[in-house]
Design an enzyme around this catalytic site. Structure first.
Site, PDB file in Angstrom:
ATOM      1  N   GLY A  60       0.825  -1.207   0.000  1.00  0.00           N
ATOM      2  CA  GLY A  60       0.000   0.000   0.000  1.00  0.00           C
ATOM      3  C   GLY A  60       0.853   1.248   0.000  1.00  0.00           C
ATOM      4  O   GLY A  60       0.640   2.163  -0.802  1.00  0.00           O
TER       5      GLY A  60
ATOM      6  N   GLU B 202      -2.910  -2.035  -7.138  1.00  0.00           N
ATOM      7  CA  GLU B 202      -2.338  -2.813  -6.038  1.00  0.00           C
ATOM      8  C   GLU B 202      -3.183  -4.073  -5.828  1.00  0.00           C
ATOM      9  O   GLU B 202      -4.376  -3.989  -5.533  1.00  0.00           O
ATOM     10  CB  GLU B 202      -2.334  -1.969  -4.752  1.00  0.00           C
ATOM     11  CG  GLU B 202      -1.838  -2.760  -3.562  1.00  0.00           C
ATOM     12  CD  GLU B 202      -2.038  -2.054  -2.219  1.00  0.00           C
ATOM     13  OE1 GLU B 202      -2.368  -0.844  -2.210  1.00  0.00           O
ATOM     14  OE2 GLU B 202      -1.876  -2.727  -1.198  1.00  0.00           O
TER      15      GLU B 202
ATOM     16  N   PRO C 297      12.993 -16.451   0.605  1.00  0.00           N
ATOM     17  CA  PRO C 297      11.531 -16.285   0.504  1.00  0.00           C
ATOM     18  C   PRO C 297      11.122 -15.440  -0.709  1.00  0.00           C
ATOM     19  O   PRO C 297      10.127 -15.743  -1.358  1.00  0.00           O
ATOM     20  CB  PRO C 297      11.164 -15.579   1.813  1.00  0.00           C
ATOM     21  CG  PRO C 297      12.244 -15.935   2.770  1.00  0.00           C
ATOM     22  CD  PRO C 297      13.489 -16.053   1.930  1.00  0.00           C
TER      23      PRO C 297
ATOM     24  N   GLY D 231     -16.986   3.971  16.435  1.00  0.00           N
ATOM     25  CA  GLY D 231     -17.225   2.613  16.901  1.00  0.00           C
ATOM     26  C   GLY D 231     -18.683   2.222  16.750  1.00  0.00           C
ATOM     27  O   GLY D 231     -19.527   3.065  16.436  1.00  0.00           O
TER      28      GLY D 231
ATOM     29  N   CYS E 130     -17.259  10.911  15.616  1.00  0.00           N
ATOM     30  CA  CYS E 130     -18.442  10.107  15.317  1.00  0.00           C
ATOM     31  C   CYS E 130     -19.019   9.465  16.588  1.00  0.00           C
ATOM     32  O   CYS E 130     -19.739  10.131  17.313  1.00  0.00           O
ATOM     33  CB  CYS E 130     -18.137   9.073  14.236  1.00  0.00           C
ATOM     34  SG  CYS E 130     -19.625   8.555  13.391  1.00  0.00           S
TER      35      CYS E 130
ATOM     36  N   GLY F 172     -17.496   9.054  19.203  1.00  0.00           N
ATOM     37  CA  GLY F 172     -16.930   9.916  20.236  1.00  0.00           C
ATOM     38  C   GLY F 172     -17.747  11.191  20.431  1.00  0.00           C
ATOM     39  O   GLY F 172     -17.756  11.773  21.521  1.00  0.00           O
ATOM     40  N   MET F 173     -18.441  11.641  19.387  1.00  0.00           N
ATOM     41  CA  MET F 173     -19.342  12.797  19.498  1.00  0.00           C
ATOM     42  C   MET F 173     -20.655  12.351  20.130  1.00  0.00           C
ATOM     43  O   MET F 173     -21.204  13.019  21.007  1.00  0.00           O
ATOM     44  CB  MET F 173     -19.581  13.407  18.110  1.00  0.00           C
ATOM     45  CG  MET F 173     -20.662  14.472  18.051  1.00  0.00           C
ATOM     46  SD  MET F 173     -22.314  13.764  17.737  1.00  0.00           S
ATOM     47  CE  MET F 173     -23.161  15.200  17.110  1.00  0.00           C
ATOM     48  N   GLN F 174     -21.135  11.191  19.714  1.00  0.00           N
ATOM     49  CA  GLN F 174     -22.404  10.699  20.264  1.00  0.00           C
ATOM     50  C   GLN F 174     -22.253  10.411  21.767  1.00  0.00           C
ATOM     51  O   GLN F 174     -23.126  10.760  22.569  1.00  0.00           O
ATOM     52  CB  GLN F 174     -22.844   9.441  19.510  1.00  0.00           C
ATOM     53  CG  GLN F 174     -23.099   9.706  18.020  1.00  0.00           C
ATOM     54  CD  GLN F 174     -23.513   8.456  17.242  1.00  0.00           C
ATOM     55  OE1 GLN F 174     -23.462   7.338  17.759  1.00  0.00           O
ATOM     56  NE2 GLN F 174     -23.917   8.644  15.986  1.00  0.00           N
TER      57      GLN F 174
ATOM     58  N   ARG G 114     -25.191   5.442  11.332  1.00  0.00           N
ATOM     59  CA  ARG G 114     -26.645   5.317  11.164  1.00  0.00           C
ATOM     60  C   ARG G 114     -27.410   6.209  12.134  1.00  0.00           C
ATOM     61  O   ARG G 114     -28.524   6.597  11.880  1.00  0.00           O
ATOM     62  CB  ARG G 114     -27.090   3.876  11.449  1.00  0.00           C
ATOM     63  CG  ARG G 114     -26.822   2.947  10.315  1.00  0.00           C
ATOM     64  CD  ARG G 114     -27.465   1.603  10.530  1.00  0.00           C
ATOM     65  NE  ARG G 114     -26.702   0.621   9.790  1.00  0.00           N
ATOM     66  CZ  ARG G 114     -26.808   0.434   8.476  1.00  0.00           C
ATOM     67  NH1 ARG G 114     -27.683   1.106   7.774  1.00  0.00           N
ATOM     68  NH2 ARG G 114     -26.053  -0.463   7.871  1.00  0.00           N
TER      69      ARG G 114
ATOM     70  N   HIS H 267     -16.218  12.111  10.261  1.00  0.00           N
ATOM     71  CA  HIS H 267     -14.861  11.607  10.532  1.00  0.00           C
ATOM     72  C   HIS H 267     -13.832  12.555   9.914  1.00  0.00           C
ATOM     73  O   HIS H 267     -13.425  12.357   8.767  1.00  0.00           O
ATOM     74  CB  HIS H 267     -14.689  10.217   9.907  1.00  0.00           C
ATOM     75  CG  HIS H 267     -15.451   9.137  10.596  1.00  0.00           C
ATOM     76  ND1 HIS H 267     -14.943   8.429  11.655  1.00  0.00           N
ATOM     77  CD2 HIS H 267     -16.693   8.654  10.383  1.00  0.00           C
ATOM     78  CE1 HIS H 267     -15.835   7.540  12.063  1.00  0.00           C
ATOM     79  NE2 HIS H 267     -16.915   7.653  11.309  1.00  0.00           N
TER      80      HIS H 267
ATOM     81  N   GLU I 165     -10.802  12.670  10.310  1.00  0.00           N
ATOM     82  CA  GLU I 165      -9.523  11.996  10.020  1.00  0.00           C
ATOM     83  C   GLU I 165      -9.393  11.577   8.549  1.00  0.00           C
ATOM     84  O   GLU I 165      -8.285  11.464   8.033  1.00  0.00           O
ATOM     85  CB  GLU I 165      -9.324  10.780  10.941  1.00  0.00           C
ATOM     86  CG  GLU I 165     -10.283   9.608  10.751  1.00  0.00           C
ATOM     87  CD  GLU I 165     -11.569   9.709  11.572  1.00  0.00           C
ATOM     88  OE1 GLU I 165     -11.943  10.832  11.977  1.00  0.00           O
ATOM     89  OE2 GLU I 165     -12.211   8.663  11.794  1.00  0.00           O
TER      90      GLU I 165
HETATM   91  N1  GLN Z   1     -22.297   3.549  15.848  1.00  0.00           N
HETATM   92  C1  GLN Z   1     -22.561   4.906  15.548  1.00  0.00           C
HETATM   93  C2  GLN Z   1     -23.582   5.073  14.437  1.00  0.00           C
HETATM   94  O1  GLN Z   1     -23.822   4.180  13.681  1.00  0.00           O
HETATM   95  C3  GLN Z   1     -21.274   5.651  15.230  1.00  0.00           C
HETATM   96  C4  GLN Z   1     -20.601   5.155  13.995  1.00  0.00           C
HETATM   97  C5  GLN Z   1     -19.165   5.600  13.887  1.00  0.00           C
HETATM   98  O2  GLN Z   1     -18.531   5.930  14.866  1.00  0.00           O
HETATM   99  N2  GLN Z   1     -18.632   5.553  12.695  1.00  0.00           N
HETATM  100  O3  GLN Z   1     -24.171   6.114  14.300  1.00  0.00           O
END
Ligand code: GLN
Length: 565
Positions: free
Chosen positions: A31, A154, A203, A374, A401, A403-405, A494, A539, A541
């Protein structure tokens, strides 16, 4: 546009094709090699379309478990792709799209649909040539889309796997049947077993032999190893693999992946590739990269460091921890720290550990805290206590994401007095669903329509003036002081901020610092009277690049540095 028109267009463009394969082990650096080649050719004024060819039958990476797959990188046009796309974007400083990502799933889906539409005119549809031909069609589409002088494909996995042979076959057909301009770069690993103390080339010899078995003779060998490959081993590899000795390139470990292009350039790899295609050399423009690398070296020497905790989940894989799941977050923190002339030491903290041992004990020694994206309920209480700790102790906090929720939930529970507040993703029966699912999303889940149905890709967002968020984007010159403060950021989720709680949370002191232009969806929240506390539903990032660090990461690290003083 039909296949033939596209193919003709790519021919007219006179696009050259470079296939990159890997041997010996996975994660060998294909990559980064692909991304570096792309950056090098672009530095000569050529346009390049890097394409990741993945082996799985999933149509995209969106439905694969993160522990299994690593990060899901989202393109601006909303495709859930492989993390390598992130490296490509970071190295060539450009937005890529669905054309830059192929999976066996997409290829088979198209072929089977074409067969059902009688588009093969009664022909017997066969694995060969129809699968490689569909792969070639997609590579040509990528060329047309970026008007590319070069496509760099790639090939996922390593040589010798069953699953990627049809990409090899596409390479072979293009070169020997269609007489296209095609070369092959093979990236192999040369181990130095500690018990032997000598670099071993066997190898790589074997992996080239396997490649030969697919009818492919590599033109270049990239030798990944702890150290640069020496002349003796180069000579052996040259006669055993029939790759000219001058095309055997050293790729020793480096402290930053952004040094790799320069390392290749020093070995004249770009010139050699151009020569192989019968093209004239061009002057390169690599000043920005040189400046960046110089800056990284100076920062490393100055030993100014900040310690950042990334508190997430998905880290364990057997006995090992996996940071690959958050690779864009890792890179974005680095970009943000270089912009502030410090080195960021990253610490991987499992939110489960925070649940077990308490936030103070686990997080006390860190200068800043990030809670990344997450899914699902595991570890969320640990994230919430992490955020409470950051809020109450004035530790700079950036939530991405999830982390905001989680920051919204924490605020609802501990500041606005909605004790059992939660997201309906974790607790369907919460009396205070401050984060909830929208009706159209709910319908999709009920129908089990999981693939590519989240809120995905680039969405416009309008920033509230006078906020920390505004300051970050102003400093990075992405918005101006007057007019609409509009940005565009990438999403993958979602669930959403529940507007029914907007007034109540704002009254409690939560600042909504960004919404969709129609004002209907909350995109960014932050806190007043805190050195830096920002959570984004998107996101950031995914859009951070070494040469243009993301404003929120740059602003976050700036606050960390200021506080540390
Ligand atoms: N699980 C959360 C949602 O679906 C946040 C998703 C995320 O962090 N990408 O809204």
């Amino acid at each position: 546009m039909s296949y033939h028109i596209k193919a003709r267009k790519a021919k007219k463009l006179n696009t050259k094709f470079i296939f990159v394969s890997g041997g010996v082990i996975s994660s060998v650096g294909k990559g980064v090699t692909t991304a570096s080649l792309a950056a090098l050719l672009e530095s000569r004024g050529y346009s390049v379309a890097p394409v990741k060819c993945d082996m799985y039958l999933n149509v995209d990476a969106g439905t694969i478990r993160p522990q299994e797959h690593g990060e899901v990188f989202v393109t601006k046009d909303g495709v859930e792709t492989d993390q390598d796309l992130g490296n490509y974007e970071r190295f060539i400083n450009a937005d890529l799209s669905s054309s830059n990502y192929i999976t066996n799933g997409q290829v088979y889906q198209t072929i089977i649909q074409k067969e059902r539409n009688f588009e093969y005119d009664g022909e017997d549809v066969e694995i060969v040539p129809h699968v490689p031909e569909e792969i070639i069609r997609r590579l040509e589409k990528a060329a047309v889309e970026r008007r590319a002088d070069f496509v760099i494909a790639e090939i996922g996995g390593t040589v010798g796997e069953y699953q990627n042979v049809l990409y090899m076959e596409a390479n072979r057909i293009m070169k020997y049947r269609d007489n296209r301009d095609v070369i092959h770069v093979h990236v192999g690993y040369l181990p130095t077993p500690p018990s032997v103390g000598e670099m071993k080339s066997k190898p790589v010899q074997t992996s080239v032999r396997i490649l030969n078995g697919s009818g492919i003779q590599p033109d270049f060998l990239i030798c990944r190893a702890e150290k640069p490959i020496d002349d003796r081993r180069k000579e052996t590899l040259a006669w055993v693999t029939s790759v000219p000795v001058q095309n055997i390139i050293a790729a020793p470990n480096v402290d930053s992946i952004y040094r790799v292009p320069m390392n290749f350039e020093q070995q004249h790899l770009t010139d050699k590739i151009l020569e192989k295609f019968g093209m004239k050399s061009r002057k390169n423009d690599f000043q920005e990269w040189k400046n960046l690398i110089g800056r990284i070296s100076r920062i490393t020497e100055s030993k100014k460091v900040v310690d950042i905790a990334v508190v997430g989940k998905y880290y364990e894989t057997g006995a090992y921890k996996l940071a690959d799941v958050y690779i864009s977050v890792v890179e974005a923190i680095k970009h943000g720290s270089w912009a502030n002339n410090v080195k960021a030491n990253l610490h991987w903290i499992s939110s489960i550990d925070v649940e077990k041992h308490g936030a103070k004990k686990v997080l006390e020694k860190f200068d800043g805290i990030v809670v990344p994206g997450g899914f699902g309920s595991r570890g969320t209480e640990g994230m919430i206590s992490t955020i409470q700790y950051a809020r109450e102790n004035n530790v700079p906090y950036l939530g991405l994401c999830y982390g905001m929720q989680m920051a919204t939930i924490e605020f609802a529970r501990n500041v606005a007095g909605l004790k059992l507040a939660n997201t309906t993703e974790v607790d369907d029966d919460t009396p205070h669903p401050v984060i909830h699912i929208m009706p159209d999303q709910e319908k999709k889940l009920l129908n089990r329509e999981y693939g590519a149905t989240m809120r995905l890709g680039g969405w416009d967002c309008v920033i509230t003036r006078g906020t920390i968020t505004e300051k970050c984007y102003l400093d990075s010159k992405i918005i101006g002081k007057t007019g609409k403060a509009k940005i565009n950021e990438r999403h993958r989720h979602r669930y959403e901020f529940n507007n029914e709680y907007r007034e109540k949370l704002e009254a409690g002191g939560l600042v909504i610092s960004g919404t969709t232009p129609d004002g209907k969806l909350v995109e960014i929240v932050e806190l007043k009277n805190h050195p830096f506390f920002v959570g984004s539903q998107f996101h950031p990032e995914f859009q951070s690049r070494p040469l243009s660090p993301h404003p929120l990461f740059a602003g976050f690290v700036k606050a960390v540095v200021k506080l540390k003083k």
